[in-house]
Design an enzyme around this catalytic site. Structure first.
Site, PDB file in Angstrom:
ATOM      1  N   CYS A  25      34.428  41.007  58.042  1.00  0.00           N
ATOM      2  CA  CYS A  25      34.852  42.507  57.864  1.00  0.00           C
ATOM      3  C   CYS A  25      34.039  43.344  59.137  1.00  0.00           C
ATOM      4  O   CYS A  25      34.918  44.422  59.252  1.00  0.00           O
ATOM      5  CB  CYS A  25      34.405  42.829  56.557  1.00  0.00           C
ATOM      6  N   SER A  79      36.268  34.953  44.368  1.00  0.00           N
ATOM      7  CA  SER A  79      37.675  34.970  45.260  1.00  0.00           C
ATOM      8  C   SER A  79      38.016  33.510  45.602  1.00  0.00           C
ATOM      9  O   SER A  79      37.000  32.721  45.793  1.00  0.00           O
ATOM     10  CB  SER A  79      37.100  36.000  46.451  1.00  0.00           C
ATOM     11  N   HIS A  90      40.054  32.804  48.230  1.00  0.00           N
ATOM     12  CA  HIS A  90      40.252  32.200  49.343  1.00  0.00           C
ATOM     13  C   HIS A  90      39.080  31.511  50.081  1.00  0.00           C
ATOM     14  O   HIS A  90      39.141  31.127  51.181  1.00  0.00           O
ATOM     15  CB  HIS A  90      40.934  33.439  50.222  1.00  0.00           C
ATOM     16  N   GLY A 141      37.688  39.296  45.915  1.00  0.00           N
ATOM     17  CA  GLY A 141      36.188  39.613  45.672  1.00  0.00           C
ATOM     18  C   GLY A 141      36.097  41.280  45.689  1.00  0.00           C
ATOM     19  O   GLY A 141      35.224  41.934  44.979  1.00  0.00           O
ATOM     20  N   THR A 142      36.663  41.842  46.621  1.00  0.00           N
ATOM     21  CA  THR A 142      36.501  43.442  46.809  1.00  0.00           C
ATOM     22  C   THR A 142      36.739  43.957  45.474  1.00  0.00           C
ATOM     23  O   THR A 142      35.980  45.023  44.988  1.00  0.00           O
ATOM     24  CB  THR A 142      37.595  43.970  48.079  1.00  0.00           C
ATOM     25  N   THR A 148      51.346  43.810  37.206  1.00  0.00           N
ATOM     26  CA  THR A 148      52.080  42.485  36.974  1.00  0.00           C
ATOM     27  C   THR A 148      51.212  41.259  37.638  1.00  0.00           C
ATOM     28  O   THR A 148      50.830  41.661  38.903  1.00  0.00           O
ATOM     29  CB  THR A 148      53.355  42.324  37.436  1.00  0.00           C
TER      30      THR A 148
END
Ligand code: PLP
Length: 384
Positions: free
Chosen positions: A325, A199, A201, A71-72, A237
């Site tokens: 966070c 995201s 997770h 997400g970041t 990659t």
């Protein structure tokens, strides 16, 4: 004592099937998808299949999905990549005061690079008013970014209305859907969204993988420069194992379907009702109706949220005092302050985010322990 996990907005447990699906890509199928021998092409095929699953989850074309580290990165890339691509048209961006730091800090960075940013206020429920967006638009506005759902209070924004306003003014619309993805319907076939961050997770997939949806025809500059992966837009990659795991998690969620979210919503409403019934000092933060299925957030003023969190941790109950966070810092949540809560009320808050696996028995245990601790602290303060 068994652990009770009520912090699904921070991260979610990996579905066991996800780990199984990922395993071969660490061992026999370890090839680089850019290699042209069979080991590489089979990795590419697995990645293409995963891209297809993710695209169908939001009704878009697979070529509109760009893998990122989460997400970041998706938020940083969307804002910086779009702002730089469209800066000839103007240098004004609009966002909201309750965005995740991945958006707010990127906006601050863009301000340091000469862009100007308007931060829209929210109502006491945490909603951005479409009329405020309309009024903030200037001739040099190029981009609007408003989150689909807030990570602390779960508020669902009126994405369609906000996007329609952007469309009418020919302005790009990005949404951070990290919390909303698979929790509310997000169809790119009908929503007027140009870019969207997701995201893995948060949906029982692995950490460190996500995607940015970019609508066909929207121009974006790369954030990462290097090889020609992701059609020249995101070098590096690809993390094939994580990509395959992400798609597996999404497949499982899609199989559970809308009824799983409806069940989660009912469990959430049960928890809210029971907390308000058992703990008279509790106040619900955010909207009762426009809310993520698994999100609850309460203030327990005049008590300290951090103290309650530690006491619950002692009972193996995992909750949060705001976004993961910012935990560890004693600053009150910028989201709760934006709703009009006082500093003390904001610091008294706890977020409980439920997942499909949480049972009502678990929730009753949480309410029992929380109620005991709240009463104990109130007595210590001479308030009970
Ligand atoms: N945006 C929102 C709304 C979030 O809740 C989070 C994570 O908590 C992020 C962005 C960052 O996502 P990631 O942890 O994948 O970098």
């Amino acid at each position: 004592m068994a652990q009770i996990y009520l912090d699904h907005a921070a991260t979610t447990p990996l579905f066991p099937e996800v780990a199984t699906a990922m395993a071969p890509f660490f061992f026999d199928a370890f090839g680089n998808p850019s290699s042209i021998y069979q080991l590489g092409t089979s990795a590419r095929t697995a990645m293409d299949q995963a891209r297809q699953v993710l695209a169908s989850s939001i009704s878009c074309h697979p070529q509109e999905i760009f893998f990122t580290s989460g997400g970041t990165e998706s938020d940083n890339w969307a804002l910086i990549g779009l702002a730089e691509a469209y800066q000839e048209k103007g240098r004004h961006i609009i966002t909201s005061v309750i965005e995740h730091p991945a958006i707010l800090e990127t906006c601050h960075y863009l301000e340091s690079r000469g862009f100007s940013v308007t931060y829209l206020p929210v109502s006491k429920d945490g909603l951005v008013l479409p009329s405020d967006l309309e009024n903030a638009i200037r001739p040099d506005t190029i981009l609007v970014s408003v989150m689909a759902a807030n990570n602390e209070i779960g508020t669902l924004q009126p994405l369609n209305e906000l996007g329609q306003i952007c469309k009418r003014h020919n302005i790009l619309f990005h949404t951070d859907a990290v919390q909303a993805y698979l929790h509310i319907p997000l169809s790119m076939a009908s929503l007027p969204v140009d870019a969207m961050s997701v995201s893995a997770h948060k949906v029982n997939g692995p950490r460190g993988i996500g995607f940015l949806y970019i609508r066909k025809g929207v121009h974006i500059l790369p954030l990462l420069h290097g090889g020609s992966q992701e059609r020249g837009r995101r070098a590096g990659t690809e993390n094939v194992a994580a990509i395959v795991g992400f798609a597996k998690a999404v497949e499982i969620h899609l199989k559970h379907g809308a009824s799983a979210m409806e069940a989660l919503r009912e469990t959430r409403d049960y928890f809210i009702a029971r907390i308000l019934e058992e703990i008279p000092v509790a106040r619900l933060n955010g909207s009762l109706t426009h809310r993520l299925p698994g999100n609850t957030n309460f203030s327990f003023s005049p008590l300290n949220g951090e103290a309650l969190l530690i006491l619950l941790d002692g009972k193996q109950i995992c909750v949060s005092t705001g976004s993961a966070c910012s935990s560890g810092s004693l600053d009150p949540s910028h989201v709760l302050l934006a709703l009009g809560l006082s500093r003390e009320e904001a610091l008294s808050s706890l977020r409980f985010t439920l997942g499909e696996e949480n049972t009502r028995e678990e929730l009753e245990q949480v309410i029992h322990h929380l109620s005991l601790e709240v009463n104990r602290l109130l007595r210590m303060k001479g308030l009970l």
